[in-house]
Design a protein around this motif. Structure first.
Motif, PDB file in Angstrom:
ATOM      1  N   PHE A 240       0.815  -1.255  -0.018  1.00 37.63           N
ATOM      2  CA  PHE A 240      -0.026   0.131  -0.045  1.00 37.63           C
ATOM      3  C   PHE A 240       0.777   1.291  -0.040  1.00 37.63           C
ATOM      4  CE2 PHE A 240      -2.538  -3.083   2.630  1.00 37.63           C
ATOM      5  CZ  PHE A 240      -3.144  -3.434   1.690  1.00 37.63           C
ATOM      6  N   LYS A 241       2.247   1.044  -0.158  1.00 41.80           N
ATOM      7  CA  LYS A 241       3.056   2.259  -0.173  1.00 41.80           C
ATOM      8  C   LYS A 241       2.851   3.337   1.094  1.00 41.80           C
ATOM      9  CE  LYS A 241       5.021   0.772  -4.155  1.00 41.80           C
ATOM     10  NZ  LYS A 241       4.906  -0.246  -3.775  1.00 41.80           N
ATOM     11  N   LEU A 242       2.585   2.622   2.310  1.00 47.36           N
ATOM     12  CA  LEU A 242       2.255   3.556   3.332  1.00 47.36           C
ATOM     13  C   LEU A 242       3.513   4.579   3.539  1.00 47.36           C
ATOM     14  CD1 LEU A 242      -0.035   1.968   3.920  1.00 47.36           C
ATOM     15  CD2 LEU A 242       0.475   2.025   6.443  1.00 47.36           C
ATOM     16  N   ASN A 243       3.325   5.794   3.785  1.00 46.41           N
ATOM     17  CA  ASN A 243       4.311   6.603   4.118  1.00 46.41           C
ATOM     18  C   ASN A 243       5.246   6.143   5.469  1.00 46.41           C
ATOM     19  OD1 ASN A 243       2.715   8.093   2.310  1.00 46.41           O
ATOM     20  ND2 ASN A 243       4.354   9.550   2.544  1.00 46.41           N
ATOM     21  N   ARG A 244       4.379   5.986   6.426  1.00 47.97           N
ATOM     22  CA  ARG A 244       4.953   5.467   7.693  1.00 47.97           C
ATOM     23  C   ARG A 244       4.238   4.621   8.559  1.00 47.97           C
ATOM     24  NH1 ARG A 244       8.418   8.847  10.680  1.00 47.97           N
ATOM     25  NH2 ARG A 244       8.573   7.034  12.062  1.00 47.97           N
ATOM     26  N   VAL A 245       4.760   3.647   9.162  1.00 45.71           N
ATOM     27  CA  VAL A 245       4.173   2.991  10.194  1.00 45.71           C
ATOM     28  C   VAL A 245       4.935   3.362  11.653  1.00 45.71           C
ATOM     29  CG1 VAL A 245       4.103   0.620  11.135  1.00 45.71           C
ATOM     30  CG2 VAL A 245       4.136   0.729   8.792  1.00 45.71           C
ATOM     31  N   TYR A 246       3.937   3.612  12.570  1.00 43.80           N
ATOM     32  CA  TYR A 246       4.230   4.254  13.882  1.00 43.80           C
ATOM     33  C   TYR A 246       3.961   3.308  14.682  1.00 43.80           C
ATOM     34  CZ  TYR A 246       4.286   8.735  11.787  1.00 43.80           C
ATOM     35  OH  TYR A 246       4.607   9.810  11.001  1.00 43.80           O
ATOM     36  N   TYR A 247       5.170   2.978  15.688  1.00 41.70           N
ATOM     37  CA  TYR A 247       4.783   1.980  16.748  1.00 41.70           C
ATOM     38  C   TYR A 247       4.912   2.637  18.101  1.00 41.70           C
ATOM     39  CZ  TYR A 247       7.280  -0.292  12.532  1.00 41.70           C
ATOM     40  OH  TYR A 247       7.439  -0.724  11.457  1.00 41.70           O
ATOM     41  N   SER A 248       3.831   2.128  18.851  1.00 43.97           N
ATOM     42  CA  SER A 248       3.450   2.719  20.116  1.00 43.97           C
ATOM     43  C   SER A 248       3.525   1.685  21.171  1.00 43.97           C
ATOM     44  CB  SER A 248       2.066   3.290  19.767  1.00 43.97           C
ATOM     45  OG  SER A 248       1.218   3.867  20.819  1.00 43.97           O
ATOM     46  N   ALA A 249       4.331   1.733  22.070  1.00 46.11           N
ATOM     47  CA  ALA A 249       4.560   0.832  23.265  1.00 46.11           C
ATOM     48  C   ALA A 249       3.075   0.765  23.910  1.00 46.11           C
ATOM     49  CB  ALA A 249       5.605   1.043  24.026  1.00 46.11           C
ATOM     50  N   PHE A 250       2.822  -0.486  23.870  1.00 44.63           N
ATOM     51  CA  PHE A 250       1.451  -0.787  24.973  1.00 44.63           C
ATOM     52  C   PHE A 250       1.552  -0.041  26.214  1.00 44.63           C
ATOM     53  CE2 PHE A 250      -0.363  -3.342  27.955  1.00 44.63           C
ATOM     54  CZ  PHE A 250      -1.715  -2.972  28.058  1.00 44.63           C
ATOM     55  N   SER A 251       0.588   0.990  26.754  1.00 48.79           N
ATOM     56  CA  SER A 251       0.844   1.327  28.206  1.00 48.79           C
ATOM     57  C   SER A 251      -0.587   0.691  29.024  1.00 48.79           C
ATOM     58  CB  SER A 251       0.905   2.791  28.302  1.00 48.79           C
ATOM     59  OG  SER A 251      -0.221   3.382  27.120  1.00 48.79           O
ATOM     60  N   PRO A 252      -0.183   0.185  29.986  1.00 49.36           N
ATOM     61  CA  PRO A 252      -1.377  -0.448  30.629  1.00 49.36           C
ATOM     62  C   PRO A 252      -2.441   0.516  31.148  1.00 49.36           C
ATOM     63  CG  PRO A 252       0.840  -1.374  31.653  1.00 49.36           C
ATOM     64  CD  PRO A 252       0.812  -0.158  30.538  1.00 49.36           C
ATOM     65  N   ILE A 253      -3.672   0.085  31.113  1.00 49.19           N
ATOM     66  CA  ILE A 253      -4.669   1.284  31.361  1.00 49.19           C
ATOM     67  C   ILE A 253      -5.431   0.881  32.700  1.00 49.19           C
ATOM     68  CG2 ILE A 253      -5.090   2.208  29.067  1.00 49.19           C
ATOM     69  CD1 ILE A 253      -6.875   0.036  28.388  1.00 49.19           C
ATOM     70  N   ASP A 254      -6.230   1.859  33.346  1.00 52.50           N
ATOM     71  CA  ASP A 254      -6.934   1.299  34.495  1.00 52.50           C
ATOM     72  C   ASP A 254      -7.852   0.250  33.981  1.00 52.50           C
ATOM     73  OD1 ASP A 254      -5.531   2.879  35.974  1.00 52.50           O
ATOM     74  OD2 ASP A 254      -6.708   4.642  35.903  1.00 52.50           O
ATOM     75  N   HIS A 255      -8.540  -0.485  35.165  1.00 51.96           N
ATOM     76  CA  HIS A 255      -9.549  -1.475  34.718  1.00 51.96           C
ATOM     77  C   HIS A 255      -9.340  -2.240  33.444  1.00 51.96           C
ATOM     78  CE1 HIS A 255     -11.195   0.985  37.804  1.00 51.96           C
ATOM     79  NE2 HIS A 255     -11.448   2.163  36.636  1.00 51.96           N
TER      80      HIS A 255
END
Ligand code: SF4
Length: 400
Positions: A240-255
């Motif tokens: 798909f010729k994406l310009n960027r893939v961004y990587y986001s470290a999972f952050s634990p959330i409440d509940h």
């Protein structure tokens, strides 16, 4: 609820989305009766209620959502304060911040309310109103809803600089486990439609999402390995010729759901993935080559993936800076693409010595064991058992 209270809720709710960089937008100035401009430089800041410096107003239209994705703070079962902007409120906020010189554009995402089409229409109307009624020429990035009708997504592309569709999890199995209402097939089909529209528009010199499309992948929310993640990214870049893939470290959330790990992944993992992604896009590495440096399909957290590859493939080194092909120079740890270009240009006129290379890169110490110059031969250094310890960056000490 007052608009500033909504802003506090909906700017905070948007902070988990990493895919908000604006690099790649074409340079543009507003007409005489319009407002705003884009610089083409990378802008990736966000307004926060505590007053930190911002360049991009990064908000959700609403954090109400019909879906229940386990990793998301805004999922319907989450117990968070909810708010919802109208189209006119987002337009007024964007213009207000712009006129006060606080932002250079808008990054707008949303939870899914009423239906995917309803939500997508609202997002599109924000961009359309800004452009048509206010002559806004600043940067606009819209997060699109893959389940929405392709027609609405096409309309959004007429007004936005960049569109993005979040893949969220790198494998179909991970997505169906943690976000069962989403479909990997639907997401990839939407990316395919978007790619076709962008390609057509460029060929016909029409405006349609001129800064392309991007996506976000969450790292560490499921059992996907780094090789799984890079394989998914590589497929998206190729198909798909994406310009960027961004990587986001999972952050634990409440509940949080019991399906999620209790701890976030090390932040270094996100950093190493960005470095490996860079090798895929700019240094002609394949996923297999990067994966070959690890036994368990996870990147080495202590050294960058290019150094890991060079240490594992010492038989390919040392190479002569004065004669080696550019593709091999790009594989030398410590030599970036810009330094390689300078070396290739300089060696047309002269035979390079170690001091010349040292002037062209700040990392000559790292490159030296892998390079030959007129006056430098690493000899047995390339094969020394302790080479990794000699070239690896020192470990950062804990602050605590
Ligand atoms: S659809 Fe988007 S906003 Fe809604 S729960 Fe899933 S990730 Fe969160």
């Amino acid at each position: 609820m007052e608009i500033l209270d909504k802003l506090a809720v909906l700017a905070d709710a948007a902070k988990y989305d990493a895919s908000c960089a604006s690099s790649g937008a074409p340079k543009r100035k507003a007409a005489a009766d319009g407002l705003g401009s884009t610089t083409g430089a990378g802008i990736c800041h966000a307004y926060t209620p505590d007053g930190r410096c911002v360049s991009l107003l990064k908000i959700l239209l609403t954090n109400y959502c019909l879906f229940d994705c386990a990793y998301c703070i805004n999922r319907r079962s989450s117990n968070v304060p909810r708010a919802r902007f109208t189209v006119d409120e987002v337009v007024a906020l964007t213009l207000g911040f712009y006129k006060r010189n606080m932002i250079e554009g808008l990054f707008l995402s949303s939870g899914i309310v009423r239906s995917a089409d309803h939500t997508m229409e609202q997002l599109m109307r924000v961009a359309k109103t800004l452009r048509r009624e206010h002559g806004f020429a600043g940067y606009i990035h819209l997060k699109t809803i893959p389940e929405a009708s392709p027609w609405l997504i096409e309309q959004a592309g007429l007004w936005a600089d960049r569109l993005s569709i979040n893949l969220e999890l790198p494998t179909a199995a991970g997505l169906s486990r943690l976000a069962p209402e989403k479909s990997d097939t639907t997401i990839r089909e939407a990316m395919g439609h978007m790619h076709a529209r962008i390609t057509e528009a460029r060929a016909e010199r029409r405006r349609f999402s001129p800064a392309g499309q991007s996506t976000q992948v969450i790292v560490g929310a499921d059992a996907a390995t780094d090789t799984d993640i890079l394989t998914a990214s590589d497929g998206l870049y190729r198909r798909f010729k994406l310009n960027r893939v961004y990587y986001s470290a999972f952050s634990p959330i409440d509940h949080a759901s019991g399906l999620l790990p209790p701890k976030p992944p090390p932040l270094a993992r996100e950093h190493r993935l960005y470095q490996a992604d860079w090798l895929l896009r700019h240094y002609a590495f394949s996923v297999d080559e990067i994966a070959s440096t690890s036994a368990d399909n996870m990147l080495d957290l202590d050294i960058d993936p290019k150094l890991a590859w060079a240490l594992k493939n010492r038989g390919a080194f040392p190479i002569d800076v004065n004669t080696a092909p550019k593709e091999m120079l790009l594989r030398v740890p410590g030599l970036g693409a810009r330094a390689v270009d300078k070396i290739v240009a300089a060696r047309r006129h002269t035979t390079l010595r170690a001091a010349d290379v040292a002037r062209l890169t700040v990392s000559f110490r790292r490159a030296a064991p892998f390079l030959i110059t007129l006056d430098h031969r690493p000899g047995a250094l390339t094969d020394r058992a302790d080479l990794r310890a000699r070239v690896a960056p020192p470990k950062q000490l804990s602050l605590l």
